[in-house]
Scaffold this active site. Structure first.
Site, PDB file in Angstrom:
ATOM      1  N   LYS A  56       0.842  -1.203   0.000  1.00  0.00           N
ATOM      2  CA  LYS A  56       0.000   0.000   0.000  1.00  0.00           C
ATOM      3  C   LYS A  56       0.876   1.251   0.000  1.00  0.00           C
ATOM      4  O   LYS A  56       0.632   2.200  -0.749  1.00  0.00           O
ATOM      5  CB  LYS A  56      -0.926  -0.013   1.228  1.00  0.00           C
ATOM      6  CG  LYS A  56      -2.070  -1.016   1.084  1.00  0.00           C
ATOM      7  CD  LYS A  56      -2.840  -1.229   2.376  1.00  0.00           C
ATOM      8  CE  LYS A  56      -3.875  -2.338   2.156  1.00  0.00           C
ATOM      9  NZ  LYS A  56      -4.615  -2.703   3.360  1.00  0.00           N
ATOM     10  N   GLN A 100      -4.670  -1.300   9.613  1.00  0.00           N
ATOM     11  CA  GLN A 100      -4.615  -2.632   8.991  1.00  0.00           C
ATOM     12  C   GLN A 100      -5.251  -3.674   9.917  1.00  0.00           C
ATOM     13  O   GLN A 100      -4.902  -3.772  11.089  1.00  0.00           O
ATOM     14  CB  GLN A 100      -3.143  -2.991   8.691  1.00  0.00           C
ATOM     15  CG  GLN A 100      -2.966  -4.302   7.976  1.00  0.00           C
ATOM     16  CD  GLN A 100      -3.550  -4.304   6.557  1.00  0.00           C
ATOM     17  OE1 GLN A 100      -3.370  -3.364   5.793  1.00  0.00           O
ATOM     18  NE2 GLN A 100      -4.261  -5.365   6.220  1.00  0.00           N
ATOM     19  N   ASP A 123     -11.043   3.149   4.243  1.00  0.00           N
ATOM     20  CA  ASP A 123     -11.525   1.763   4.087  1.00  0.00           C
ATOM     21  C   ASP A 123     -13.048   1.729   3.924  1.00  0.00           C
ATOM     22  O   ASP A 123     -13.603   0.709   3.514  1.00  0.00           O
ATOM     23  CB  ASP A 123     -11.140   0.936   5.325  1.00  0.00           C
ATOM     24  CG  ASP A 123      -9.897   0.089   5.090  1.00  0.00           C
ATOM     25  OD1 ASP A 123      -9.619  -0.216   3.914  1.00  0.00           O
ATOM     26  OD2 ASP A 123      -9.230  -0.266   6.076  1.00  0.00           O
TER      27      ASP A 123
END
Ligand code: NAD
Length: 296
Positions: A56, A100, A123
């Site tokens: 990422k 994460q 997200d």
């Protein structure tokens, strides 16, 4: 009967186009003196998470997005993590915050997700964004389902009126995927572990999106001839030649029936990161818009 095989849907190539769009958006924002910034928070030393975070950050930098990395030890408590998130929420130079998952068992994921400012929730997991998505508002939408929609758009064009079956009902893939398909005017069915004869329901589908986490569960017998198949599953299996990644769809048998199919790897995976970066740009724009509104 035709013996032609399904076309592969090239997620790598489509993700590369999305990343070019992101880079162009970043250049446009630079004209206004803005560089989007993404904060990635990793707690603990889970091996797969380390790889995801590394990818990422690498892709963000390639697209011109500033990345900030917060690596916290496994022993980090919930209060400490919430403090980091509060600091990132308050920092006007941070546009996106990604924590994460999974988090260590001592930390409540729901509490952490809902501590992120929804306008920085790249997200798209915060209930504000989940609710906004259901109501068709302009919000941050989960990356994997957004990436799947783009694959469908590139492969099929208009999918209005198609029957789509989503296999799996998780909050991060199945449910938002079904919502996005509904917004694209599909008739949508969701099948899951309690469905009676999931395969029979699936055989009615023009579009199948599999997000289960069971290697090769969906084979040719689940598919209507000509169906378009999006395989979200990522499963590591051991073979005599070593371990390898496979999807939820039995690719070899499915491609003899489907008209188009995503391979694993190289299908949905690259799209997830591309849409994380797209969301970072969207979040930056939403924040600029909301700052302008405050001034009025
Ligand atoms: P999850 O475990 O949260 O949900 C799995 C779903 O599958 C559940 O809703 C369950 O009801 C359903 N299910 C289980 N057994 C079933 C069966 N026999 N028939 C029908 N449905 C069944 O998983 P998730 O987080 O949604 O992830 C699903 C898969 O997608 C995993 O392999 C995961 O690694 C992968 N994934 C990939 C990406 C990507 O970027 N490609 C992103 C997220 C998840």
């Amino acid at each position: 009967m035709s013996n032609s095989f399904a076309k592969d849907i090239d997620g790598k190539a489509i993700a590369a186009c999305v990343l070019e769009e992101v880079a162009a958006d970043v250049r446009e924002l630079a004209l206004h003196g803005v560089t989007p910034a993404l904060a990635v928070v990793l707690v603990g030393s889970d091996e797969a998470s380390q790889v995801y975070v590394r990818n990422k950050i690498l892709r963000a930098e390639q697209a011109g997005i500033r990345s900030l990395e917060y690596r916290l030890p496994n022993t980090t408590g919930q209060a400490e993590l919430l403090e980091v998130i509060a600091e990132l929420n308050a920092d006007p130079l941070v546009n996106g915050i990604l924590v994460q998952l999974p988090l260590p068992a001592s930390i409540n994921e729901g509490v952490v997700i809902h501590a992120i400012d929804p306008i920085k929730d790249v997200d798209g997991f915060h209930r504000h964004n989940v609710g906004g998505l259901v109501q068709g508002q302009e919000v941050l939408t989960p990356c994997t389902p957004s990436g799947c929609m783009r694959l469908l758009e590139e492969t099929c064009g208009d999918i209005s009126g198609k029957h789509a079956v989503v296999i799996g009902r998780s909050n991060i893939v199945g449910k938002p995927m079904a919502t996005l398909l509904l917004q694209a005017h599909c008739s949508v069915s969701i099948v899951h572990s309690r469905s009676v004869d999931a395969a029979a329901l699936c055989r009615l589908a023009d579009i199948v999106v599999a997000a289960v986490g069971r290697p090769g569960l969906i084979d040719a017998s689940w598919l209507k001839p000509g169906a378009v198949v999006i395989d979200v599953g990522i499963n590591r299996i051991d073979t005599p030649e070593g371990s390898r990644l496979v999807g939820d769809v039995d690719y070899a048998s499915a491609r003899a029936v489907a008209s188009a199919i995503t391979p694993v790897p190289g299908g949905v995976g690259p799209m997830t990161i591309a849409y994380l970066l797209k969301n970072t740009v969207i979040a930056t724009r939403l924040q600029r818009k909301s700052a302008l509104m405050e001034k009025i």
